[in-house]
Design a protein around this motif. Structure first.
Motif, short mmCIF file in Angstrom:
data_model
loop_
_atom_site.label_atom_id
_atom_site.label_comp_id
_atom_site.label_asym_id
_atom_site.label_seq_id
_atom_site.Cartn_x
_atom_site.Cartn_y
_atom_site.Cartn_z
N VAL A 98 1.29 -0.97 -0.11
CA VAL A 98 0.12 0.29 0.12
C VAL A 98 0.74 1.49 0.14
CG1 VAL A 98 -2.05 1.62 1.20
CG2 VAL A 98 -1.68 -0.97 1.22
N ALA A 99 0.45 1.80 -1.20
CA ALA A 99 2.08 2.79 -1.31
C ALA A 99 1.06 4.59 -0.74
CB ALA A 99 2.34 3.31 -2.95
N GLY A 100 1.79 5.63 -0.11
CA GLY A 100 0.98 6.73 0.76
C GLY A 100 2.13 7.47 -0.18
N SER A 101 1.22 8.62 -0.26
CA SER A 101 0.92 9.92 -1.08
C SER A 101 1.00 11.63 -0.07
CB SER A 101 1.03 10.29 -2.66
OG SER A 101 1.49 9.01 -3.87
N PHE A 102 1.69 12.08 -0.50
CA PHE A 102 1.40 13.60 0.41
C PHE A 102 1.60 14.85 -0.46
CE2 PHE A 102 3.91 10.68 2.95
CZ PHE A 102 3.24 10.71 4.13
N TYR A 103 0.33 15.25 0.34
CA TYR A 103 0.34 17.14 -0.78
C TYR A 103 1.73 18.25 0.36
CZ TYR A 103 -2.30 15.69 -4.04
OH TYR A 103 -2.94 13.77 -5.28
N PHE A 104 2.22 18.98 -0.60
CA PHE A 104 2.05 20.05 0.65
C PHE A 104 1.42 21.40 0.57
CE2 PHE A 104 7.11 18.40 0.24
CZ PHE A 104 6.63 18.46 1.96
N VAL A 105 0.85 21.79 1.65
CA VAL A 105 0.79 22.79 1.55
C VAL A 105 1.31 24.24 2.84
CG1 VAL A 105 -1.22 22.61 1.43
CG2 VAL A 105 -1.01 22.77 4.12
N PRO A 106 1.28 25.14 2.03
CA PRO A 106 1.69 26.72 3.23
C PRO A 106 1.88 25.43 4.21
CG PRO A 106 0.90 27.50 1.45
CD PRO A 106 0.73 25.86 1.26
N PHE A 128 0.38 17.04 3.95
CA PHE A 128 -0.98 16.59 4.12
C PHE A 128 -0.68 14.70 3.79
CE2 PHE A 128 -2.61 20.82 5.45
CZ PHE A 128 -4.17 20.30 6.18
N GLY A 129 -1.43 13.68 4.04
CA GLY A 129 -1.63 12.76 3.17
C GLY A 129 -1.53 11.95 4.52
N PRO A 130 -1.45 10.36 4.31
CA PRO A 130 -1.27 9.60 2.68
C PRO A 130 -2.27 9.45 2.79
CG PRO A 130 -0.77 8.27 5.01
CD PRO A 130 -1.36 9.36 5.50
N THR A 131 -2.41 9.15 0.93
CA THR A 131 -3.23 8.87 -0.01
C THR A 131 -2.66 7.45 0.48
OG1 THR A 131 -1.47 8.91 -1.83
CG2 THR A 131 -3.34 10.64 -1.20
N ALA A 132 -3.85 6.15 -0.46
CA ALA A 132 -3.32 5.20 -0.21
C ALA A 132 -4.02 4.18 -1.21
CB ALA A 132 -4.11 4.18 1.03
N LEU A 133 -2.47 3.83 -2.12
CA LEU A 133 -2.67 2.97 -3.41
C LEU A 133 -2.18 1.70 -3.36
CD1 LEU A 133 -3.86 4.28 -6.47
CD2 LEU A 133 -0.99 4.62 -6.82
N LEU A 134 -2.50 0.77 -3.38
CA LEU A 134 -2.00 -0.53 -4.14
C LEU A 134 -1.44 -0.56 -5.44
CD1 LEU A 134 -5.36 -2.56 -3.78
CD2 LEU A 134 -3.57 -1.81 -2.69
N LEU A 135 0.11 -0.38 -4.88
CA LEU A 135 1.48 -0.46 -6.57
C LEU A 135 2.20 -1.91 -6.12
CD1 LEU A 135 2.42 3.07 -6.00
CD2 LEU A 135 1.23 2.52 -7.96
N PRO A 136 2.35 -2.60 -7.30
CA PRO A 136 2.56 -3.79 -7.46
C PRO A 136 4.39 -4.01 -7.37
CG PRO A 136 2.21 -2.91 -9.80
CD PRO A 136 1.83 -1.47 -8.34
N MET A 137 4.90 -2.94 -6.25
CA MET A 137 6.33 -3.18 -5.91
C MET A 137 6.89 -3.33 -4.25
SD MET A 137 6.89 1.18 -7.18
CE MET A 137 7.06 0.39 -8.63
N LEU A 138 7.42 -3.60 -4.15
CA LEU A 138 7.93 -3.58 -2.51
C LEU A 138 8.73 -2.05 -2.39
CD1 LEU A 138 9.33 -7.51 -1.97
CD2 LEU A 138 6.27 -6.54 -1.90
N GLU A 139 9.36 -1.41 -2.80
CA GLU A 139 9.62 0.17 -2.88
C GLU A 139 9.07 0.15 -3.60
OE1 GLU A 139 14.12 0.31 -2.47
OE2 GLU A 139 14.17 -2.19 -1.53
N ARG A 140 8.25 2.29 -2.74
CA ARG A 140 8.24 3.30 -3.99
C ARG A 140 8.87 4.00 -4.73
NH1 ARG A 140 3.83 6.98 -2.96
NH2 ARG A 140 3.55 7.34 -5.21
N TYR A 141 9.60 4.24 -6.16
CA TYR A 141 10.14 4.73 -6.65
C TYR A 141 11.34 4.25 -6.73
CZ TYR A 141 7.52 8.18 -4.71
OH TYR A 141 6.84 9.23 -4.60
N ASN A 142 11.16 2.37 -6.54
CA ASN A 142 12.19 1.36 -7.06
C ASN A 142 11.23 1.06 -8.17
OD1 ASN A 142 13.90 -0.46 -7.90
ND2 ASN A 142 14.62 0.13 -5.43
N ASN A 143 11.65 0.54 -9.72
CA ASN A 143 10.77 -0.15 -10.75
C ASN A 143 11.43 -1.31 -10.77
OD1 ASN A 143 9.09 1.66 -11.06
ND2 ASN A 143 10.27 2.33 -12.67
#
Length: 541
Positions: A336-344, A378-393
C-alpha cells in the motif's frame, strides 16, 4: 531501449493488468446489483481515465542516491569499512554471531541494543544503499509521527497502551542524547484528533472518558479551545461548514521524529559502545542459505557472510527472503503506497481526523514536516502498487514473487471490494494519483482539517511517500494490519514493520535481542536496559 524507458514500460503494462482486475470486479459488482447503464458507464469511464493517467504520464520517480540528504554513512566511508573487514569475510573466517539485513530504523535499533546491552561479540549490518534509512525510514517516506495511541482512533485501548510503552522507549532514548543530537531527532508539536459533526464529536467524548486515566496529558477541547491551539482549523467554518467541533489534544510532548536521523544515531551510538560492529553499505543481499553445520550464509554483491544468527528487517523484502528459505509461505503481500501534498504552513502541529472503522488504512492528517521547514504536509493517500519499494521499479518482480495470487488472496481482495466504504476509498485514492485532477479532489478532504485552503495552496509532494507491506494470511483468508514477524527459531527472524514500526523500533528490537541472546547463550545487562528505556526521564507519555 534504455533501462529507465524499459522499466516505465513494464510499470505501465503491470498497472494496466491491475486495472483490468479492478475493472472486472467493478463490472461484476454492477452486474450483481443490476445498476443502470449510466451508472456503469460513469464508473468504468472513471477507471479508464485512471488507466490513461498511469500510461500517458509516468507516476513514478527514479531514486537517485546523489540526491539523498546527508547521512552518517556515505559511499566512501562504506567502501573503507568494507575494505577493513575484507579479511574477516573469507571462507575460513570466524562467522559473525549476528548479521542484520536492513539499515532502516528497525535494523539499526537492534544493532544499537546488541552492542550496548549484550556481550554478543561479532555483529554486522548489511545495507544495500550507500546511506542508511533510504526506504521506509527515510524522512520523506513516512509521516514522522511518534504514535502513542492517544489520537489514533483506530486503536483499541489495549493496542494504544502497547504503542504508548514503545513510544516511551523512543523518547527516553532521545532524552539520553546530547541536546544538539536529540533536537535533530525529536520534535515537540501540539497534536490532536479532530471530530467534525455530532457523530464524530460524540465518539471522541466517549473515547476521552475511556482513555483519560491512561494519558495524563490528554485534553478534551471545544471549538474555542481548538482555535487557541490551531486557529486555521476553526477559521472559515461558517454557514454549512459551521458544525460541532471537538478534539482530543496533547500540547506539550514529543510527537514527531526524524526516523532517518534516528537510524544514524543508533549506528553512531553503537560505534561509541566500543564493540566496533561491522557496517557494510552498498551490500545487496541476493540469497540466504542454511548450511549443514547450522550456520547461515548470506550471499551478496560484495561476497558471502556467514553467521550463527540472522535478522532481516527489510520491509517487504523480509517476506521475500523468508519464503525463499521456505518460511511464511502462508502469507501474501499487499503493498500500500502513500503519497503526500504540501501546503503553506497552516498548522502549528499534527491534526488527525477520526478514522473510519471500516477502513484498514489511516485517514489523512496534516503535519509540520521536520525536514521541509515552512510547509505543512497532508496525507497519506493509499494506493495499491505492484512493487516492494516506492519509486524503485526494480522491485516489481520481487512483488510478484511474494504475491502468490490464488483463490485465497482473491477472496480477501474480493471481500475488501464488497464493502462500499472500502471500495469507494480505493477508487478515490486511485484518482488522487491522477494528474490534472488530483489536487482538486484532494482539496475536498484536506478542507475537513483546514477549511480555508485554496486550490493554489496545494502541490503534490513529488518523491515523498513510501510503501507499507500489508500481509494477507492465505490460510485464514484475512488481511493483517500492523506489524508482522516470522520467527521460525534457530536464530532466524524476519521483520515486516509497517506503521507504527518506526515508533515501535526499540520495542521490536528488544524482542529480537532477547531471542538472540537466548539462542547464542549470551548475557544481557537487563538493569542498564531497564534504566535507560523504562524509567521516566523528563517527560511522561
Amino acid at each position: 531501449m534504455q533501462v529507465l524507458g524499459f522499466e516505465r514500460l513494464i510499470m505501465a503494462l503491470l498497472m494496466l493488468g491491475l486495472i483490468a482486475v479492478m475493472g472486472f470486479i467493478l463490472w461484476d459488482t454492477i452486474r450483481r446489483r443490476n445498476s443502470g447503464r449510466l451508472a456503469a458507464s460513469i464508473l468504468l469511464a472513471t477507471l479508464g481515465l485512471g488507466a490513461l493517467g498511469f500510461v500517458v504520464i509516468p507516476a513514478q520517480l527514479e531514486r537517485s542516491t546523489e540526491e539523498s540528504p546527508p547521512g552518517l554513512w556515505p559511499a566512501d566511508q562504506a567502501r573503507e569499512n568494507i575494505a577493513h573487514n575484507a579479511d574477516e569475510r573469507g571462507e575460513e573466517a570466524v562467522p559473525y554471531d549476528v548479521v542484520i539485513v536492513g539499515g532502516g530504523v528497525s535494523g539499526t535499533a537492534l544493532l544499537y541494543q546488541l552492542t550496548r546491552y549484550t556481550d554478543v561479540a561479532r555483529v554486522a549490518l548489511l545495507e544495500k544503499y550507500d546511506r542508511l534509512a533510504q526506504v521506509n525510514s527515510r524522512s520523506s517516506n513516512n509521516s514522522q509521527t511518534i504514535h502513542c495511541g492517544d489520537i489514533e482512533t483506530n486503536y483499541s485501548l489495549e493496542k494504544a497502551l502497547r504503542v504508548k510503552r514503545a513510544a516511551a522507549m523512543l523518547v527516553n532514548y532521545g532524552l539520553g542524547l546530547p541536546a544538539e543530537e536529540r533536537d535533530e531527532i525529536l520534535f515537540k508539536f501540539p497534536k490532536m484528533v479532530l471530530g467534525v459533526g455530532a457523530r464524530e464529536c460524540a465518539f471522541l467524548r466517549q473515547r476521552y472518558e475511556t482513555f483519560r486515566e491512561h494519558y495524563s496529558g490528554m485534553r478534551l477541547l471545544e471549538k474555542a479551545q481548538i482555535a487557541e491551539v490551531e486557529p486555521l482549523v476553526v477559521a472559515g467554518r461558517e454557514g454549512e461548514q459551521d458544525e460541532e467541533l471537538v478534539a482530543l489534544a496533547v500540547v506539550d510532548e514529543y510527537t514527531a521524529a526524524n526516523y532517518q536521523k534516528l537510524s544514524d544515531s543508533f549506528v553512531r551510538q553503537a560505534q561509541k559502545s566500543g564493540r566496533a560492529p561491522a557496517i557494510h553499505m552498498g551490500t545487496k543481499v541476493a540469497k540466504i542459505e542454511k548450511e549443514e553445520n547450522g550456520l547461515y550464509r548470506v550471499r551478496t554483491n560484495r561476497g558471502d557472510f556467514r553467521t550463527r544468527s540472522l535478522v532481516v528487517s527489510a520491509g517487504g523484502h523480509s517476506l521475500l527472503f523468508a519464503q525463499q528459505m521456505g518460511h511464511g509461505l502462508n502469507f501474501s503481500c499487499l503493498p500500500v503506497a502513500g503519497s503526500f501534498y504540501f501546503v503553506p504552513e497552516v498548522l502549528r502541529g499534527k491534526v488527525y481526523t477520526v478514522q473510519n472503522d471500516k477502513l484498514p488504512f489511516a485517514a489523512i492528517h496534516g503535519d509540520p514536516d521536520v525536514s521541509v521547514p515552512g510547509k505543512t504536509r497532508f496525507g497519506p493517500t493509499a494506493l495499491l502498487l505492484p512493487m516492494l519499494e516506492r519509486y524503485n521499479n526494480s522491485t516489481i518482480g520481487d512483488f510478484f514473487q511474494v504475491l502468490h495470487l490464488d483463490s485465497s488472496v482473491a477472496a480477501v481482495l474480493w471481500d475488501l471490494m464488497r464493502v462500499p466504504d472500502i471500495r469507494n476509498y480505493i477508487f478515490k485514492n486511485f484518482m488522487f494519483e491522477m494528474p490534472l485532477i488530483q489536487r482538486r479532489l484532494f482539496l475536498r478532504d484536506a478542507r475537513k482539517i483546514v477549511p480555508g485552503l485554496q486550490l493554489e495552496d496545494i502541490t503534490f509532494a513529488k518523491g515523498f511517500g513510501g510503501i507499507r507491506p500489508q500481509l494477507i494470511d492465505r490460510e485464514k483468508k484475512k488481511l493483517l494490519l500492523g506489524e508482522a514477524r516470522i520467527a521460525p527459531g534457530n536464530g532466524l527472524i524476519f521483520n515486516m514493520t509497517p506503521s507504527p514500526g518506526g515508533t515501535s523500533c526499540l520495542r521490536n528490537a528488544e524482542k529480537d535481542m532477547r531471542e538472540l541472546v537466548t539462542w547464542l547463550g549470551a548475557s544481557f545487562d537487563q538493569e542498564a536496559f531497564h534504566k535507560d528505556f523504562y524509567q521516566e526521564r523528563q517527560q511522561s507519555l
